[in-house]
Scaffold this active site. Structure first.
Site, mmCIF file in Angstrom:
data_model
loop_
_atom_site.group_PDB
_atom_site.id
_atom_site.type_symbol
_atom_site.label_atom_id
_atom_site.label_comp_id
_atom_site.label_asym_id
_atom_site.label_seq_id
_atom_site.Cartn_x
_atom_site.Cartn_y
_atom_site.Cartn_z
ATOM 1 C CG ASP A 54 40.794 50.360 -13.505
ATOM 2 O OD1 ASP A 54 40.173 49.764 -12.718
ATOM 3 O OD2 ASP A 54 40.608 51.496 -13.955
ATOM 4 C CD GLU A 62 39.114 55.173 -13.315
ATOM 5 O OE1 GLU A 62 38.652 54.449 -14.428
ATOM 6 O OE2 GLU A 62 38.561 55.170 -12.118
ATOM 7 C CD GLU A 63 36.206 54.979 -9.382
ATOM 8 O OE1 GLU A 63 35.608 55.055 -10.216
ATOM 9 O OE2 GLU A 63 36.594 53.864 -8.903
#
Length: 299
Positions: A246, A225-226
Site C-alpha cells: 500500500d 479498503e478505503e
C-alpha cells in the site's frame, strides 16, 4: 547484491498503472476495475477469481502450499456520493472513504447515475469567486461549504432530477494521471493502484522467466479498503503471512521520503508483526533497497 529492475517491467508497470487509474473505482463502484484486474492476470496465464466481496484472488503458484504468502493491494479509491440536490441545481456530497474537500477543490468530477449514464461537473466552494466572496480565504472547506456545479443547463432541483441524477449516485474525481519527463508519476489514487501495477509487473516477471516461487504466493486485490473491511475475508488455505502492499506516509516526525520504500512498524492502533517487519527490513538491506521504518500516527 543490488538487483535492478529491467526497464521493460518498469514500462509495463507504468502502463498498467495508468490503465487501472483511469478506470473510476471509488469504494462501492469497483466492478469495472475488478474485472480489468482479473482479465489482466488471466491474460498473463495466472488463475484469478472473485471473492464473495467482489475482490480478486490471484494464484502465482509456488512449491510450499503450507507456508503461503498473501500480498494484498486495493483497487478501490476515495470518492463522493450525492447526498442532496440543492434548490439551485447544484449537488451536495458526502465522502466515500477519507476524501477531503481541502485537496479536491476545483477538481473535475463525473456523476455516475444508476440508470441515465454519467454527467460531468466541477467540485468547488459554494461561493467560489474570490472577486465576490470577501471571506474566500477564511472559508472552511468541508462537505457543507462545497458543491458540484454540473456542466449542464440546470437551474433548479427539478432540472437535475430530470437528467436522472439522484441521491446516492457515485461521484468520481478525476485522477489527472501523468508521467513527467524526469520519470515521476503524478496522479490521484496512486493509493493503491500503483501497488496493483507493481503486482502486475511482478506477475509478468514470473511468467516471462518461468519462475516457480519456493512458497505459494497469492495476491488479493481488495475493493473495500478505503472503508476498512474485506481484507481478511478470503485468505487462501495454507497462507501463514499476509503483507499489505500500500501507500507510505511522508511528513514531519517521519523518516520516509517520497523516494523510499516505507515499512510501517506501528500504526495508531498498535504494532505490526515483529518478525514480518524484521524480514521486510532484511529483504530491503539484502537487495540494497532504500527504505525507512516509521510509525504512522493517524493511520
Amino acid at each position: 547484491m543490488k538487483r535492478k529492475i529491467e526497464k521493460k517491467y518498469v514500462d509495463y508497470l507504468v502502463k498498467k498503472t495508468e490503465e487501472i487509474i483511469n478506470i473510476d473505482s471509488p469504494t462501492g463502484y469497483t466492478e469495472e476495475a475488478a474485472s480489468f484486474v482479473k482479465n489482466e492476470f488471466e491474460a498473463l496465464g495466472f488463475n484469478a477469481y472473485y471473492t464473495v466481496k467482489g475482490g480478486i484472488i490471484v494464484e502465482f503458484g509456488g512449491k510450499d502450499k503450507d507456508n503461503g504468502l498473501l500480498l494484498e493491494a486495493h483497487v478501490d479509491t476515495l470518492g463522493g456520493m450525492v447526498s442532496k440536490i440543492k434548490t439551485n441545481g447544484r449537488l451536495e456530497l458526502t465522502n466515500l472513504g477519507g476524501m477531503n474537500p481541502n485537496n479536491a477543490e476545483t477538481e473535475n468530477v463525473k456523476v455516475i447515475t444508476k440508470f441515465n449514464g454519467e454527467y460531468e461537473g466541477t467540485f468547488q466552494l459554494n461561493d467560489a469567486s474570490i472577486h465576490v466572496n470577501g471571506k474566500y480565504n477564511e472559508q472552511k472547506r468541508d462537505w457543507d461549504s462545497c458543491e458540484v456545479v454540473l456542466d449542464e443547463d440546470v437551474k433548479t432541483a427539478d432540472d437535475v432530477k430530470k437528467l436522472g441524477i439522484a441521491i446516492g449516485d457515485i461521484v468520481c474525481f478525476d485522477p489527472n494521471f501523468r508521467v513527467t519527463k524526469s520519470g515521476y508519476i503524478k496522479s490521484r489514487f496512486l493509493d493503491d493502484k500503483l501497488s496493483v501495477g507493481i503486482l502486475f509487473a511482478y506477475a509478468k516477471y514470473l511468467k516471462d522467466n518461468n519462475i516457480t516461487p519456493e512458497r505459494a504466493i497469492y495476491a488479493h486485490i481488495t475493493v473495500f479498503e478505503e472503508v476498512g473491511h474485506g481484507g481478511c475475508g478470503s485468505v487462501p488455505e495454507g497462507c501463514t503471512e499476509v503483507i499489505s502492499v500500500d501507500m507510505g506516509c511522508v511528513g514531519e516526525k517521519l523518516d520516509c521520503s517520497e523516494r523510499q520504500v516505507s515499512i510501517c512498524a506501528k500504526d495508531s492502533a498498535g504494532p505490526y508483526n515483529y518478525n514480518v517487519v524484521k524480514s521486510l527490513i532484511k529483504a530491503a538491506m539484502d537487495n540494497d533497497i532504500d527504505y525507512a521504518v516509521d510509525v504512522y500516527p493517524f493511520y
